[in-house]
Design a protein around this motif. Sequence first.
Motif, mmCIF file in Angstrom:
data_model
loop_
_atom_site.group_PDB
_atom_site.id
_atom_site.type_symbol
_atom_site.label_atom_id
_atom_site.label_comp_id
_atom_site.label_asym_id
_atom_site.label_seq_id
_atom_site.Cartn_x
_atom_site.Cartn_y
_atom_site.Cartn_z
ATOM 1 N N CYS A 157 0.842 -1.185 0.000
ATOM 2 C CA CYS A 157 0.000 0.000 0.000
ATOM 3 C C CYS A 157 0.884 1.243 0.000
ATOM 4 N N ASP A 158 0.565 2.207 -0.857
ATOM 5 C CA ASP A 158 1.368 3.424 -0.953
ATOM 6 C C ASP A 158 1.117 4.388 0.202
ATOM 7 N N LYS A 159 0.205 4.036 1.103
ATOM 8 C CA LYS A 159 -0.065 4.901 2.256
ATOM 9 C C LYS A 159 0.443 4.288 3.553
ATOM 10 N N ALA A 182 0.000 4.380 -8.328
ATOM 11 C CA ALA A 182 -0.217 4.205 -6.893
ATOM 12 C C ALA A 182 -1.349 3.226 -6.624
ATOM 13 N N TRP A 183 -1.197 2.482 -5.515
ATOM 14 C CA TRP A 183 -2.250 1.552 -5.104
ATOM 15 C C TRP A 183 -2.450 1.672 -3.597
ATOM 16 N N ASP A 226 2.015 1.045 3.722
ATOM 17 C CA ASP A 226 3.106 0.095 3.460
ATOM 18 C C ASP A 226 2.787 -1.342 3.855
#
Length: 356
Positions: A59-61, A82-83, A63
């Motif tokens: 996750c790009d927010k 981004a995912w 991790d």
Amino acid sequence: MAVASLTTMKKTAMVLRHRTQAPRRYSDTIFGDEDGLDFEDVSCQRCGSGDFGSKLLLCDKCDKGYHIFCLRPILASVPKGAWFCPSCSNIKKPQLFPLVQTKIVDFFRIRRLPESTERLSQTNIKKRKRASGLAMSKKRRKLLAFNPTEDPQRRLEQMASLATALESSGTEYSNELTYRPGMAPRSANSAALEKGGMQVLPKEDIETLNLCKRMMEEGEYPPLLVVFDPVEGFTVQADRCIKDLTIITEYVGDVDYLNNREHDDGDSMMTLLHASNPSKSLVICPDKRGNIARFVNGINNFSPDGKKKQNVKCVRYDVNGECRVLLIANRDIRKGEKLYYDYNGYEHEYPTEHFV
């Protein structure tokens, strides 16, 4: 139950393809010291395993890691850009399309909503009853037109469910193959180029297909509901009983050359033309323009239970010299039953082993 007779089942199998023959692009990154970060201890939040690193998304927010096949709904391939994981993306049920007749008529470009009970489909029903005894004695079984729900209000609800799914996925409604500038021209769609040949749709079945098209143009849609499932995403279910060999819908969208889509992340592409010359092979891409076909789910064809789910057959036909793809009931489908078909033909190249 095959779409064609037993004598033509083998020919049918040879022309079925999975959704796309473009290679599925999984990330080839080996988690390690990329960008100075150490991902050796990353594991999937769902299954707890750190195996299959090339299919483990971060996750790009937050991790946190997730296997693409552990997500619900699963992802067919690693997405570009981004995912964000389910917790960070705050995925909610889609906003329902307003159940307003004028809005639905405009959305689907309906010429008129039929008010009388004398529908186009009744002629086909009467003709089918008269020929039913004779049809059983012939080798080839005829395709059937769908029977719309009699209640106009219920038909509005069915169409509103499809409009909800299309709007949520950013897809413009279309019930025809579309040819856009920069993609494959209509002249490229020639059934004569099909590798090994393609079965020709008989004239009477073409008439049945055209009848289905006319009914939809006038607001008489197939008795189907698109529902949002938290596990499988959008799914299609029968809103009344559907008989074996009934035309469910045609698979439509933008037509493009396969070569142009080899690195496309779309998980809804469908093979249209499998040409002897690979540069002339075509795919249908319903991500920008499409109909209910893109929401019919696939089976897990690696498990017996998955195969039992299949109640729809995907068949490619030569229709007046052009390639067309039809989704057809391959057995009687009960009301409330979800629709499933096998993405693969005989080559089993589309990864379905993790489908629910």
